[in-house]
Design a protein around this motif. Structure first.
Motif, PDB file in Angstrom:
ATOM      1  N   ARG A  73       0.717  -1.206   0.063  1.00 25.24           N
ATOM      2  CA  ARG A  73      -0.027  -0.042  -0.024  1.00 25.24           C
ATOM      3  C   ARG A  73       0.725   1.244  -0.102  1.00 25.24           C
ATOM      4  NH1 ARG A  73      -1.939  -3.171   4.411  1.00 25.24           N
ATOM      5  NH2 ARG A  73      -0.688  -1.739   5.544  1.00 25.24           N
ATOM      6  N   VAL A  74       0.765   2.283  -0.851  1.00 24.95           N
ATOM      7  CA  VAL A  74       1.547   3.311  -1.019  1.00 24.95           C
ATOM      8  C   VAL A  74       0.698   4.605  -1.077  1.00 24.95           C
ATOM      9  CG1 VAL A  74       3.199   4.327  -2.766  1.00 24.95           C
ATOM     10  CG2 VAL A  74       3.247   1.960  -2.539  1.00 24.95           C
ATOM     11  N   ALA A  75       1.453   5.576  -0.544  1.00 24.67           N
ATOM     12  CA  ALA A  75       0.895   7.154  -0.791  1.00 24.67           C
ATOM     13  C   ALA A  75       1.903   7.798  -1.485  1.00 24.67           C
ATOM     14  CB  ALA A  75       0.710   7.611   0.624  1.00 24.67           C
ATOM     15  N   SER A 126       2.224  -4.641  -8.613  1.00 25.02           N
ATOM     16  CA  SER A 126       2.454  -4.995  -7.110  1.00 25.02           C
ATOM     17  C   SER A 126       2.040  -3.921  -6.033  1.00 25.02           C
ATOM     18  CB  SER A 126       3.599  -5.638  -7.033  1.00 25.02           C
ATOM     19  OG  SER A 126       3.816  -6.637  -7.975  1.00 25.02           O
ATOM     20  N   LEU A 127       1.487  -2.848  -6.512  1.00 27.77           N
ATOM     21  CA  LEU A 127       1.398  -1.487  -5.684  1.00 27.77           C
ATOM     22  C   LEU A 127      -0.306  -1.201  -5.702  1.00 27.77           C
ATOM     23  CD1 LEU A 127       4.475   0.305  -6.384  1.00 27.77           C
ATOM     24  CD2 LEU A 127       4.423  -1.347  -4.712  1.00 27.77           C
ATOM     25  N   ASP A 128      -0.490  -0.786  -4.544  1.00 29.42           N
ATOM     26  CA  ASP A 128      -1.896  -0.314  -4.440  1.00 29.42           C
ATOM     27  C   ASP A 128      -1.887   1.183  -3.744  1.00 29.42           C
ATOM     28  OD1 ASP A 128      -3.009  -2.724  -5.297  1.00 29.42           O
ATOM     29  OD2 ASP A 128      -3.410  -3.416  -3.283  1.00 29.42           O
ATOM     30  N   LEU A 129      -2.412   2.170  -4.781  1.00 28.05           N
ATOM     31  CA  LEU A 129      -2.500   3.391  -4.216  1.00 28.05           C
ATOM     32  C   LEU A 129      -3.559   3.776  -3.227  1.00 28.05           C
ATOM     33  CD1 LEU A 129      -1.397   6.421  -4.724  1.00 28.05           C
ATOM     34  CD2 LEU A 129      -3.333   6.756  -6.246  1.00 28.05           C
ATOM     35  N   ARG A 130      -3.171   4.216  -2.065  1.00 33.95           N
ATOM     36  CA  ARG A 130      -3.954   4.294  -0.933  1.00 33.95           C
ATOM     37  C   ARG A 130      -4.391   5.801  -0.681  1.00 33.95           C
ATOM     38  NH1 ARG A 130      -5.633  -0.103   1.759  1.00 33.95           N
ATOM     39  NH2 ARG A 130      -5.591  -1.826   0.332  1.00 33.95           N
ATOM     40  N   ALA A 131      -3.323   6.777  -0.964  1.00 31.66           N
ATOM     41  CA  ALA A 131      -3.330   8.307  -0.670  1.00 31.66           C
ATOM     42  C   ALA A 131      -2.673   9.163  -1.451  1.00 31.66           C
ATOM     43  CB  ALA A 131      -3.037   8.398   0.939  1.00 31.66           C
ATOM     44  N   VAL A 164      -3.308  10.843   5.217  1.00 33.05           N
ATOM     45  CA  VAL A 164      -2.214   9.895   4.909  1.00 33.05           C
ATOM     46  C   VAL A 164      -1.723   8.936   5.855  1.00 33.05           C
ATOM     47  CG1 VAL A 164      -0.010   9.716   3.781  1.00 33.05           C
ATOM     48  CG2 VAL A 164      -1.345  11.810   3.402  1.00 33.05           C
ATOM     49  N   VAL A 165      -1.404   9.420   7.069  1.00 32.10           N
ATOM     50  CA  VAL A 165      -1.348   8.424   8.356  1.00 32.10           C
ATOM     51  C   VAL A 165      -2.418   7.286   8.377  1.00 32.10           C
ATOM     52  CG1 VAL A 165      -1.003   8.346  10.841  1.00 32.10           C
ATOM     53  CG2 VAL A 165       0.228   9.949   9.476  1.00 32.10           C
ATOM     54  N   GLU A 166      -3.907   8.077   8.334  1.00 27.31           N
ATOM     55  CA  GLU A 166      -4.936   7.023   8.541  1.00 27.31           C
ATOM     56  C   GLU A 166      -5.058   6.266   7.582  1.00 27.31           C
ATOM     57  OE1 GLU A 166      -8.123   9.719   9.134  1.00 27.31           O
ATOM     58  OE2 GLU A 166      -7.215  10.344  11.066  1.00 27.31           O
ATOM     59  N   ALA A 167      -4.385   6.085   6.365  1.00 25.89           N
ATOM     60  CA  ALA A 167      -4.802   5.405   5.206  1.00 25.89           C
ATOM     61  C   ALA A 167      -3.794   3.915   5.429  1.00 25.89           C
ATOM     62  CB  ALA A 167      -4.169   5.960   3.798  1.00 25.89           C
ATOM     63  N   ASP A 168      -2.895   4.048   6.434  1.00 24.89           N
ATOM     64  CA  ASP A 168      -2.474   2.820   6.999  1.00 24.89           C
ATOM     65  C   ASP A 168      -1.440   2.124   5.715  1.00 24.89           C
ATOM     66  OD1 ASP A 168      -1.401   0.845   8.757  1.00 24.89           O
ATOM     67  OD2 ASP A 168      -3.209  -0.556   8.114  1.00 24.89           O
ATOM     68  N   VAL A 169      -0.619   3.067   5.263  1.00 25.28           N
ATOM     69  CA  VAL A 169       0.247   2.809   4.061  1.00 25.28           C
ATOM     70  C   VAL A 169       1.422   1.978   4.458  1.00 25.28           C
ATOM     71  CG1 VAL A 169      -0.752   4.495   2.634  1.00 25.28           C
ATOM     72  CG2 VAL A 169       1.505   5.136   3.694  1.00 25.28           C
TER      73      VAL A 169
END
Length: 354
Positions: free
Chosen positions: A19-21, A41-46, A79-84
């Motif tokens: 999980r990436v921001a 292999s990456l998921d955008l979370r923020a 961003v912090v709450e996105a748990d990346v």
């Protein structure tokens, strides 16, 4: 988990996408954002942005892709709450408070900022703060990019792997910036179009701080630590008023700059990085096309040209990838690393997962 299932929670974490921001969406950040969205292999979370006009914009729209449903934010807490697993940190200026907040929250950081190439060269207080944040979050941080990074660390380590004696290693970088439509970067940051007397020392000091730590890291890796890092520079004024993609450079103003950063050991130059960046070829210097020229003097001497086979009018669109892609490709290694400030010497070879 069933009685016959031997998969552990750790295995499950290792098999999922990371999980990436993305932090900042300038030229480099925009290219990195696109790479993350398209990465298998990456998921955008923020996505973190700095300007009001980008706040709330869709991540896809920010980098020329179809809408993703991911809205950009100006909030670090979001961003912090996105748990990346990792933040790609690419702002114009480094904010240590931000970096430490991200690291302490459990997010690893890969950055194209140059502050973390050589921990021993860092301000001791800043280094201690960052390392403490890494310890709290169980995280690591790594600085990389094309230059410094790839050409000053990864490539020289490969080239010297066939040496048993190194007399000198030189990296010459050339960049034709005439078609770079980035007035903020060229005029405000790099000093093109300015008064040569006012710009000269500022550029020398900046490049010494930017490339000196990378040369020190390289020397440490080779077992020949440097005694000193020095820098010299020269500027070429425009012979006449010229118009480039970013704007106008008046006659007599800075049209080209050359800064040489030297790594000194036992009274002589052992390593050298020289940057020649120019907005016109109508100057008194001999310049090469955009790219790198690397020479290794030792018992297995080498002379290598690395050219960018891209038409000049397309260079501004293509060149951000040289820096952004290496950062994206380093994410997995940084996430797997032990907590702390991790350098090119600490990490395995960066391999692109295509």
């Amino acid at each position: 988990m069933t009685a016959t299932d031997t998969t552990t929670p750790e295995d499950q974490r290792d098999s999922r996408n990371l999980r990436v921001a993305q932090w900042a969406t300038g030229n480099i950040g925009t290219r990195a954002l696109r790479a993350v969205i398209e990465h298998p292999s990456l998921d955008l979370r923020a996505v973190h942005v700095h300007s009001d006009d980008k706040d709330g914009a869709d991540a896809g729209a920010l980098c020329g892709l179809e809408p993703t449903g991911m809205a950009a934010t100006r909030s670090i807490e979001a961003v912090v709450e996105a748990d990346v697993d990792c933040v790609l940190y690419m702002p114009r200026a480094c904010d240590i408070d931000e970096v430490c907040r991200l690291l302490a929250s459990g997010a690893n950081v890969v950055t194209t900022r140059g502050e973390f190439h050589h921990p021993a060269s860092m301000d001791p207080e800043v280094r201690a703060r960052v390392e403490a944040a890494c310890e709290i979050g169980g995280t690591s941080i790594h600085s990389t990019g094309s230059s410094p990074g790839f050409v000053t660390e990864a490539l020289p380590l490969v080239l010297t792997s066939i040496q048993r004696r190194l007399d000198h290693l030189a990296i010459d970088e050339y960049a034709d910036l005439s078609q770079r439509d980035s007035p903020g970067l060229l005029f405000d940051v790099m000093g093109f179009g300015g008064d040569p007397a006012a710009v000269a020392q500022q550029r020398v000091d900046h490049l010494r701080a930017s490339f000196g730590p990378s040369l020190r890291l390289l020397a440490d890796g080779l077992g020949v630590p440097l005694d000193d890092v020095t820098a010299t520079g020269d500027l070429a004024p425009a012979r006449r008023t010229i118009t480039i993609a970013a704007g106008t450079i008046d006659q007599g103003a800075v049209a080209a700059q050359r800064v040489t950063v030297s790594g000194v050991r036992e009274g002589r130059e052992l390593l050298r990085f020289s940057a020649t960046w120019y907005c016109t070829t109508d100057i008194d210097w001999d310049v090469r096309d955009t790219g790198w020229h690397v020479t290794v003097d030792g018992d297995a001497p080498l002379d290598i040209d690395l050219r960018f086979p891209v038409p000049l009018e397309r260079m501004a669109a293509v060149s951000p990838g040289y820096t952004a892609n290496r950062a994206v490709n380093a994410i997995a290694a940084v996430c797997a690393a032990e907590p702390g400030i991790r350098t090119t010497l600490d990490l395995p070879q960066v391999v692109a997962a295509l």
